[in-house]
Design a protein around this motif. Structure first.
Motif, PDB file in Angstrom:
ATOM      1  N   LEU A  62       4.083 -13.665  23.560  1.00 50.98           N
ATOM      2  CA  LEU A  62       4.560 -14.946  23.031  1.00 50.98           C
ATOM      3  C   LEU A  62       4.261 -15.118  21.550  1.00 50.98           C
ATOM      4  O   LEU A  62       5.089 -15.607  20.797  1.00 50.98           O
ATOM      5  N   LEU A  63       3.087 -14.718  21.133  1.00 52.34           N
ATOM      6  CA  LEU A  63       2.660 -14.945  19.748  1.00 52.34           C
ATOM      7  C   LEU A  63       3.194 -13.915  18.762  1.00 52.34           C
ATOM      8  O   LEU A  63       3.110 -14.136  17.573  1.00 52.34           O
ATOM      9  N   ARG A  64       3.730 -12.805  19.252  1.00 49.63           N
ATOM     10  CA  ARG A  64       4.223 -11.786  18.327  1.00 49.63           C
ATOM     11  C   ARG A  64       5.395 -12.319  17.501  1.00 49.63           C
ATOM     12  O   ARG A  64       5.669 -11.821  16.425  1.00 49.63           O
ATOM     13  N   LYS A  65       6.077 -13.331  17.984  1.00 51.67           N
ATOM     14  CA  LYS A  65       7.189 -13.931  17.238  1.00 51.67           C
ATOM     15  C   LYS A  65       6.686 -14.693  16.005  1.00 51.67           C
ATOM     16  O   LYS A  65       7.424 -14.852  15.049  1.00 51.67           O
ATOM     17  N   TYR A  66       5.443 -15.177  16.069  1.00 44.58           N
ATOM     18  CA  TYR A  66       4.923 -16.026  15.005  1.00 44.58           C
ATOM     19  C   TYR A  66       4.022 -15.310  14.019  1.00 44.58           C
ATOM     20  O   TYR A  66       3.765 -15.817  12.943  1.00 44.58           O
ATOM     21  N   PHE A  67       3.511 -14.138  14.388  1.00 45.15           N
ATOM     22  CA  PHE A  67       2.563 -13.445  13.505  1.00 45.15           C
ATOM     23  C   PHE A  67       3.018 -12.045  13.197  1.00 45.15           C
ATOM     24  O   PHE A  67       3.604 -11.361  13.919  1.00 45.15           O
ATOM     25  N   LEU A  89       0.536 -11.752  28.105  1.00 49.20           N
ATOM     26  CA  LEU A  89       1.491 -12.849  27.911  1.00 49.20           C
ATOM     27  C   LEU A  89       1.337 -13.501  26.542  1.00 49.20           C
ATOM     28  O   LEU A  89       2.333 -13.760  25.857  1.00 49.20           O
ATOM     29  N   LEU A  90       0.100 -13.752  26.126  1.00 55.47           N
ATOM     30  CA  LEU A  90      -0.117 -14.368  24.815  1.00 55.47           C
ATOM     31  C   LEU A  90       0.313 -13.445  23.685  1.00 55.47           C
ATOM     32  O   LEU A  90       0.888 -13.907  22.692  1.00 55.47           O
ATOM     33  N   CYS A  91       0.058 -12.158  23.827  1.00 59.62           N
ATOM     34  CA  CYS A  91       0.518 -11.208  22.789  1.00 59.62           C
ATOM     35  C   CYS A  91       2.033 -11.219  22.687  1.00 59.62           C
ATOM     36  O   CYS A  91       2.587 -11.205  21.581  1.00 59.62           O
ATOM     37  N   LEU A 127       6.928  -0.554  29.854  1.00 63.89           N
ATOM     38  CA  LEU A 127       7.578  -1.859  29.710  1.00 63.89           C
ATOM     39  C   LEU A 127       6.841  -2.751  28.717  1.00 63.89           C
ATOM     40  O   LEU A 127       7.466  -3.498  27.971  1.00 63.89           O
ATOM     41  N   ILE A 128       5.533  -2.666  28.715  1.00 65.44           N
ATOM     42  CA  ILE A 128       4.720  -3.555  27.893  1.00 65.44           C
ATOM     43  C   ILE A 128       4.712  -3.138  26.427  1.00 65.44           C
ATOM     44  O   ILE A 128       4.856  -3.971  25.537  1.00 65.44           O
ATOM     45  N   ASP A 171       2.002  -3.323  18.994  1.00 66.62           N
ATOM     46  CA  ASP A 171       1.455  -2.456  20.049  1.00 66.62           C
ATOM     47  C   ASP A 171      -0.044  -2.255  19.874  1.00 66.62           C
ATOM     48  O   ASP A 171      -0.793  -2.210  20.852  1.00 66.62           O
ATOM     49  N   MET A 172      -0.494  -2.133  18.642  1.00 65.68           N
ATOM     50  CA  MET A 172      -1.920  -1.953  18.381  1.00 65.68           C
ATOM     51  C   MET A 172      -2.707  -3.200  18.791  1.00 65.68           C
ATOM     52  O   MET A 172      -3.775  -3.098  19.400  1.00 65.68           O
ATOM     53  N   VAL A 173      -2.167  -4.360  18.480  1.00 66.79           N
ATOM     54  CA  VAL A 173      -2.820  -5.613  18.847  1.00 66.79           C
ATOM     55  C   VAL A 173      -2.852  -5.760  20.366  1.00 66.79           C
ATOM     56  O   VAL A 173      -3.878  -6.110  20.950  1.00 66.79           O
ATOM     57  N   LEU A 174      -1.754  -5.461  21.004  1.00 62.41           N
ATOM     58  CA  LEU A 174      -1.683  -5.535  22.461  1.00 62.41           C
ATOM     59  C   LEU A 174      -2.679  -4.577  23.105  1.00 62.41           C
ATOM     60  O   LEU A 174      -3.370  -4.922  24.069  1.00 62.41           O
ATOM     61  N   PHE A 175      -2.770  -3.369  22.559  1.00 63.68           N
ATOM     62  CA  PHE A 175      -3.721  -2.401  23.097  1.00 63.68           C
ATOM     63  C   PHE A 175      -5.153  -2.897  22.944  1.00 63.68           C
ATOM     64  O   PHE A 175      -5.973  -2.758  23.849  1.00 63.68           O
TER      65      PHE A 175
END
Length: 191
Positions: free
Chosen positions: A186-191, A182-184, A77-78, A131-135
């Motif tokens: 939310l912020l994926r829309k901006y970066f 959560l921050l990843c 899911l993530i 996905d890499m940033v989230l990981f």
């Protein structure tokens, strides 16, 4: 760059001590700190061997496989793309499982493999995928069931209760992991 900064800090500190007439104190401090460092490392090696053995028992008993089965649906899911790729998801699960048991040394090869697999899926090789940033965030703020390094250091320094940190570490790392995800997202829309 960090090597230059550390070198400058070291040289300025030693130079300051010598020029103020405290050269003997500086040399005594260096000798005593290096010997106490060796003692601490020897104590930590024993504790790390113990925890690596516990991890092997958990692996052989199937505990890590059970944890991996619990994690896979959540991670699907993530992770947007890596969640659909078995190789990438497998490496992610193994990395996070080892980190959850506090064995970051054992987790490192799986983390490298996970990044390689996600890079294979990445369309733009010059930029890390979401996905890499989230990981990376999950890897850094991973939930710790047993913070073996901290417990080992506390035991090596003769703490009365080295395991007293476990509940606090579990709460803190759980909060950090949830907030990081959560921050990843939310912020994926901006970066």
């Amino acid at each position: 760059m960090i090597n230059i900064i550390w070198f400058l800090i070291l040289i300025v500190g030693i130079g300051y001590g010598v020029f103020n007439g405290n050269g003997e104190l500086v040399s005594k401090a260096i000798v005593s700190s290096t010997s106490s460092t060796v003692e601490l490392i020897i104590a930590l090696v024993g504790m790390m061997c113990l925890w690596c053995g516990v991890m092997k028992i958990a692996e052989k008993s199937g505990l890590t496989d059970k944890l991996a089965k619990v994690l896979k649906p959540i991670l699907r899911l993530i992770f947007k793309e890596a969640g659909r790729d078995e190789k990438a998801l497998g490496a992610i699960v193994m990395n996070l499982t080892a980190n959850m048991f506090g064995l970051s040394n054992a987790a490192t090869p799986f983390g490298i493999k996970a990044m390689e697999e996600m890079d294979r899926l990445n369309r733009d090789k010059e930029v890390a995928s979401n996905d890499m940033v989230l990981f990376l965030v999950l890897n850094a703020a991973c939930i710790q069931f047993v913070p073996t390094t901290v417990v080992s250091i506390r035991a090596a320094l003769n703490s009365q209760n080295p395991g007293a940190i476990i509940f606090a570490a579990l709460c803190t790392t759980t909060f950090a992991s949830i907030l990081g995800v959560l921050l990843c997202k939310l912020l994926r829309k901006y970066f």
